[in-house]
Design an enzyme around this catalytic site. Structure first.
Site, PDB file in Angstrom:
ATOM      1  N   ASP A  30      22.222   3.289   1.074  1.00 36.63           N
ATOM      2  CA  ASP A  30      20.151   4.065   0.745  1.00 36.63           C
ATOM      3  C   ASP A  30      19.767   3.060   0.006  1.00 36.63           C
ATOM      4  O   ASP A  30      18.844   2.511  -0.236  1.00 36.63           O
ATOM      5  CB  ASP A  30      20.895   5.478   0.465  1.00 36.63           C
ATOM      6  CG  ASP A  30      20.726   6.174   0.814  1.00 36.63           C
ATOM      7  OD1 ASP A  30      21.020   6.017   1.952  1.00 36.63           O
ATOM      8  OD2 ASP A  30      21.119   6.545   0.632  1.00 36.63           O
ATOM      9  N   GLU A  45      16.035  -1.153  -1.134  1.00 35.92           N
ATOM     10  CA  GLU A  45      14.363  -2.504  -1.092  1.00 35.92           C
ATOM     11  C   GLU A  45      13.680  -3.073  -0.019  1.00 35.92           C
ATOM     12  O   GLU A  45      12.905  -3.866   0.406  1.00 35.92           O
ATOM     13  CB  GLU A  45      15.856  -3.687  -1.153  1.00 35.92           C
ATOM     14  CG  GLU A  45      16.597  -3.618  -2.743  1.00 35.92           C
ATOM     15  CD  GLU A  45      17.043  -5.117  -2.516  1.00 35.92           C
ATOM     16  OE1 GLU A  45      16.710  -6.116  -2.254  1.00 35.92           O
ATOM     17  OE2 GLU A  45      18.263  -5.452  -3.038  1.00 35.92           O
TER      18      GLU A  45
END
Ligand SMILES: CCCCCCCCCCCCC/C=C/[C@@H](O)[C@H](COP(=O)(O)O)NC(=O)CCCCC
Ligand SMILES: Nc1ncnc2c1ncn2[C@@H]1O[C@H](COP(=O)(O)OP(=O)(O)O)[C@@H](O)[C@H]1O
Ligand SMILES: [Ca+2]
Length: 542
Positions: A206, A211
């Site tokens: 995750d 990002e």
């Protein structure tokens, strides 16, 4: 080309046929003949089968025994062995397609047909390839980021062994970046020209997905001239789809959107070009943008688990079990005020029995509302003051679930009835209670019992919320240093009561937000994933 033809499959005569959307093969043998019975025991090809063209991965012609030419590229065949003559081997083609197996897993199945002549074989390959070329939703060129350190550090291996061969089979070209440091993918995506790609893929957990969405959303807002620091800005939706190849510790975003965290299944959803819109929450502090969240935004218990677990990254995914146990024992509660804006226009309720699944009508309804509001061209959306509700108290956990947050530890998720794309979050407030009661609530995360059916748990479906901790953040910096002990941050004055003058931090999709005071707003369907939502269990390949 003929819409149907006779071919050999497993030494038996089959009729293959192709219409607009379905490719089928049907045995022409007498049903009860001994040879029919023998063929049924073979590789598992049934008497009659059909595959939607949308689920064909590739069609591949064998030109020389052992190699396969497909879409102009030569590839190694794991081809079938046959008892046919060399001439027949020269005239066969293989269809690779999606096959469903248990618990939302997809795998790549293949079936090879032997044609009587080369012309017929070519015609079928071309006809199928033409149909595949018409599948405009499929990505052709992908930008792939691999976090080599996520989860059990198998990201690169998983991509090379399980995913890259499938992308190659499906004629998808890729640019692969193995990240060299945290925020490598985010910073690259914020600047790079994305117009040449049909999608972005992240291989990791995750945190890696987080990002990618940060880079993509930032670039999209920059191009549109939107101020991300203004919590009331109406954000512009991102057009590129994102695929997740699970190789992290929790993989909650993958699990909650596909139904399983399996790299091959996710790769196949990318190849067939699935698309699912998803809500994103923005998190601000004092009119400054902090982060976006897609799965769990958790203060108290889940914030503390994450903070502690970061010290033990070397343990891999089991760091969460270790820190979860420590945090449970510390039994910290945190005082503060929650202001929330209930979601009134959407369908559904956090206590619903029904779940968000592929083609969810609750999410489709919210999509229509979104289209209507986009046509109004408002630049900001500010709610009326009187619509806000207030809850004050001492909380063991404040969990804001943008989606169910299902994962292997919690197969139903923290909020089982939450929706992927309805423009709301489920705000779960767990008030101070005994350790025993909190354990009851936590255990219900892992089974099918109702985790909200407890006197100290409240749940609201909201569009926006603001949390203000009782103790100011400035004072906290000093107290934090004094109050730490083996099991976390006990209140130094009242160790027995478990209430803390030290603030917790937020767990934002597995990333730490140090500020306790936050303003959170959901942006309906801001991003799109290469998934279709969790399929109903009855959706099996015929
Ligand atoms: C006594 C039994 C208690 C067990 C409770 C188990 C409940 C597990 C619920 C997990 C919710 C997960 C929400 C998702 C969070 C992820 O975004 C985050 C980061 O994932 P990744 O980048 O892949 O590592 N994961 C976590 O914050 C882990 C929480 C685990 C808590 C035990
Ligand atoms: N090459 C790298 N080196 C160190 N950290 C990285 C690298 N690439 C990505 N990261 C960071 O690693 C963190 C965890 O990544 P993730 O893939 O979610 O794994 P996990 O699920 O194990 O937490 C994220 O915060 C991400 O920013
Ligand atoms: Ca939602």
């Amino acid at each position: 080309m003929a819409a149907a033809a006779r071919v050999l499959l497993n030494g038996q005569v089959f009729e293959i046929s192709l219409n607009e959307s379905v490719f089928s093969w049907k045995s022409l043998r007498l049903r009860n003949s001994p040879s029919a019975a023998a063929a049924r025991g073979g590789r598992g090809e049934g008497e009659n089968q059909s595959v939607p063209v949308s689920e064909i991965i590739a069609v591949c012609k064998t030109e020389v025994a052992g190699t396969c030419k497909e879409s102009g590229r030569w590839q190694k065949m794991t081809s079938t062995t046959t008892s046919f003559t060399p001439e027949q081997i020269l005239h066969d083609f293989t269809v690779y397609y999606v096959q469903r197996s248990k618990e939302h897993h997809w795998c790549c199945a293949e079936v090879t047909f032997y044609c009587s002549d080369q012309l017929l074989c070519n015609q079928w390959v071309q006809a199928l390839q033409r149909r595949l070329d018409l599948q405009g939703v499929r990505p052709k060129n992908l930008l792939v980021f691999i976090n080599p350190f996520g989860g059990k550090q198998l990201g690169k291996h998983i991509y090379d062994k399980k995913v890259a061969p499938l992308f190659q089979l499906a004629s998808i070209t890729t640019e692969v970046i193995v990240t060299e440091h945290a925020n490598h993918a985010r910073d690259h995506l914020a600047e790079v020209d994305l117009r040449i790609y049909d999608g972005i893929v992240c291989v990791g957990g995750d945190g890696m997905f987080s990002e990618v969405i940060h880079g993509l959303i930032c670039q999209t807002q920059k191009i549109a001239g939107i101020d991300q620091n203004d919590p009331n800005s109406k954000l512009v939706a991102c057009s590129l789809r994102i695929g997740i190849i699970p190789a992290g510790s929790t993989d909650c975003i993958c699990y909650a959107t596909v139904g399983v965290n399996d790299p091959v299944t996710s790769a196949l959803h990318i190849i067939v070009g699935d698309s699912q819109p998803m809500d994103v929450s923005s998190v601000h502090h004092n009119n400054t943008f902090l982060k976006y969240s897609v799965s769990l935004l958790g203060y108290g218990f889940y914030g503390d688990v994450l903070k502690d677990s970061e010290n033990n990254r070397w343990m891999g995914p089991s760091r969460y079990d270790f820190s979860g146990f420590k945090t449970f024992l510390s039994h910290q509660c945190y005082e503060g005020t929650v202001l929330y804006l209930p979601a009134t226009e959407t369908l559904g309720n956090p206590r619903d029995e029904s779940r968000c699944t592929a083609g969810c009508y609750v999410c489709q309804y919210s999509g229509k509302l979104l289209d209507l509001s986009n046509n109004k061209q408002e630049l900001k959306h500010v709610a009326e003051e009187e619509d806000w509700k207030v809850v004050k108290g001492k909380f063991l956990a404040i969990n804001a679930a943008n989606m169910s947050c299902a994962c292997s530890k919690s197969p139903m998720g923290l909020s089982p009835a939450a929706h992927l794309a309805d423009g709301t979050i489920d705000l779960i407030l767990v008030r101070k209670c005994s350790r025993f009661n909190f354990l009851r609530h936590l255990i219900r995360h892992t089974n099918k019992d109702d985790q909200f059916d407890l006197a100290f748990v409240e749940v609201y479906r909201v569009k926006q919320f603001i949390f203000t901790p009782k103790y100011s953040e400035e004072d906290n910096i000093d107290i934090r240093d004094i109050g730490k002990n083996l099991f976390g941050q006990f209140c130094s004055d009242h160790p027995a009561c478990g209430c803390s003058q030290v603030n917790s931090n937020w767990n934002c999709d597995g990333e730490i937000i140090e500020h306790a005071a936050v303003e959170v707003r959901v942006h309906c369907q801001l991003i799109k994933l290469f998934v279709r939502g969790i399929e109903h269990s009855t959706q099996k390949t015929s």
